[in-house]
Design an enzyme around this catalytic site. Sequence first.
Site, mmCIF file in Angstrom:
data_model
loop_
_atom_site.group_PDB
_atom_site.id
_atom_site.type_symbol
_atom_site.label_atom_id
_atom_site.label_comp_id
_atom_site.label_asym_id
_atom_site.label_seq_id
_atom_site.Cartn_x
_atom_site.Cartn_y
_atom_site.Cartn_z
ATOM 1 N N ASP A 19 50.682 -46.969 -48.473
ATOM 2 C CA ASP A 19 50.855 -45.915 -47.467
ATOM 3 C C ASP A 19 52.211 -46.074 -46.799
ATOM 4 O OD1 ASP A 19 50.149 -44.045 -45.233
ATOM 5 O OD2 ASP A 19 48.170 -44.200 -46.099
ATOM 6 N N HIS A 33 50.667 -43.014 -40.118
ATOM 7 C CA HIS A 33 49.663 -42.718 -41.148
ATOM 8 C C HIS A 33 49.097 -43.988 -41.787
ATOM 9 C CE1 HIS A 33 48.115 -41.063 -44.990
ATOM 10 N NE2 HIS A 33 48.060 -39.890 -44.371
ATOM 11 N N SER A 40 43.246 -37.874 -46.367
ATOM 12 C CA SER A 40 43.849 -39.194 -46.134
ATOM 13 C C SER A 40 42.945 -40.062 -45.272
ATOM 14 C CB SER A 40 45.179 -39.051 -45.391
ATOM 15 O OG SER A 40 46.250 -38.876 -46.271
#
Lengths: 660, 82
Positions: free
Chosen positions: A32, A105, A435
């Site tokens: 990520d 994220h 996600s």
Amino acid sequence: TTRTPSFLGLDRTPDAFPESESESDVIVGVLDTGVWPESKSFDDKGMGPVPSTWRGTCQTGSNFSASSCNRKLIGAQYFSQGYEAVVGSFDESHESKSPRDGDGHGTHTASTAAGSPVEGASLLGYAPGTARGMAPKARVAVYKVCWTGGCFSSDILKAIDKAIEDNVNVLSLSLGGGMSDYYRDSVAIGAFAAMERGILVSCSAGNAGPAAFSMSNLAPWITTVGAGTLDRDFPAVASLSNGKKYYGVSLFRGASLPQGLIPVVYAGNATNVTSGNLCMTGSLNPEKVKDKIVLCDRGVNARVQKGAVVKAAGGVGMILANTEANGEELVADAHLLPATAVGQKSGDAIRDYVVSGSNPAASILFEGTKLNIQPSPVVAAFSSRGPNGITPEILKPDMIAPGVNILAGWSGGVGPTGVASDTRRVEFNIISGTSMSCPHVSGLAGLLKGAHPEWSPAAIKSALMTTAYVSYKNGQRLQDVATGKPSTPLDHGAGHVDPVSALNPGLVYDLTTEDYLGFLCALKYTPSQISLVARRNFSCDKTYSLSDFNYPSFAVIFKTGPETNAAGSPSSEPVVRKHTRTLTNVGPPGSYKVTIASDAPEVKISVEPEVLTFSKPNEKKSYTVTFSAGSMPSDTNRFARIEWSDGKHVVGSPVSFSWS
Amino acid sequence: SASEKKTYIVHVEKSRMPATTDYHLQRFESSLRQVSDTAEMMYTYTNAAHGYSTRLTEAEAVALSSQAGILSVLPETRYELH
């Protein structure tokens, strides 16, 4: 994740996942945007020594030292050569050339999968509670592959290469790259090698829903995860001067709107540019929006960006209206000004009122966090949908998991909206996407791996799929927010994940590397293409059939035109499709009886045998399902469900029928 | 332009020779040198794939893909977060 453990039943049945050291031996690798190591989600208090199987490292770099890792965050590495080759030199004032997460994220997904419990977590007071990953004792290894310019395949493949070498047990990839054949897709190629090493690879399905054929990460050796809602909401009601109230959602926290009703203007009438209704940067006329609430249409630019645009133009509030593309789906954001997001129907009504009324005015009331919202889960409109665009004979997504308004750890380097003008810093943020659902499943897979270290990735995936649920406690079927109607296996796959049941599934559909090689043969891959995916020469020296591939779900394809009989003439007889599966007993001895539930009266379904009796562990028994149907118009889809039960366990498989 | 270099992932057929790191590197290097004197390997892949990534012109990529033992020369793909 202040809600998902209880929503998934993990807190109500603490005995289901016994306090064992095996979970702490599980290593979840996350590809990520990196990690914010100071997040409390990576506190290693109470954790034992790093598993002896771990071979990875804690890579140093700008603002990231070896001491950034600990017994929870056991590894952190970055892969930037592919990225740097494209963008040229690194702008280190902009992003860290290190595993450090400047985006948020990666910290969010890693903490969702395996973050340590953090009491008193919330975003600006919203969604308060104890945040924890789905496998809170598992170790986290972070592989930073995504940068401000994107995630590049050469970096991703190297990260998977390294993660295999490092001995991770689960790989979590909340990213995708459209639809390409498996031998052209670096994630599919890398995931095949990981699967061979016993690593479960969980990937997000994508956010291109509700359009059909919109999924990525479709290889059968990948666990593909769609998104559903929680039973939690953040209401913010728009009240109009005509007395009507419209329900919306918001995570705004800050100075309230002035008392009473405030003039409201439609952005499309406060601009001189085309698409001004979207509140694009610089598109609003300050004279027309000053001290007003602005009604903006959703789409094109980021939702939170629209709020920043309104604020910059002098507006005091925003109502964000969905259009047809998003329907009634409400996604909450931590806007920079008082704002609420409303569905399409409400948006249309408010727009009619604003553009046709004289002196339109409104107010927004923020109601905070509400729990026990029903029905839940519902399939998120954005969640990508089947059919599988590469191999229609494999039903995807595999399952759905929580992916809407998920609270988890966040980067200290960026505000909760991610926009440059947002100078707020938060320890946790609430965001949505597949996600977010993907790392839920990654963590749950880690839990299962800890409980059943001997299970293959396919067995773990099977357990998660066959125990997933497709109806609410009241018996009604899961809904799709995009339509307001019951969702189908093309939307939710096998259903919503139920980890407590998955711990003890009774039977599993197992698959070995040989089975996957046979799958590639059934696809008529050339030796070169097989070698690309599987890194070996493999001879397809027998007859291979996709219908016998031991997947936990069924996707049955019928042709629309009349099929020919043995003489080559058009046949009026029903078309027969036979699918064979093999179940492996992972529970106590028992006799399982099959039941079929079908929404497809056009399809006759029979199973042979109807009873499977298992007398010992790991015993395998096969069955054949016969589907027969006549012709139907092209693009027709129908659905059914096959369940095996011994009275205690239910082993369910979704079935989709497609006429093409 | 024709001289513009892009990133490619080169998948090499797995040899039956002993799988030592040195051997792999020599083999990769040798195939690359036949199409470019200047191209350098960015990454080598041994677990997730068998091959390497490098920067090539389109013509070099075409030339490389026609060599014996080269399974595929795939252009870099950009993935996005979900």
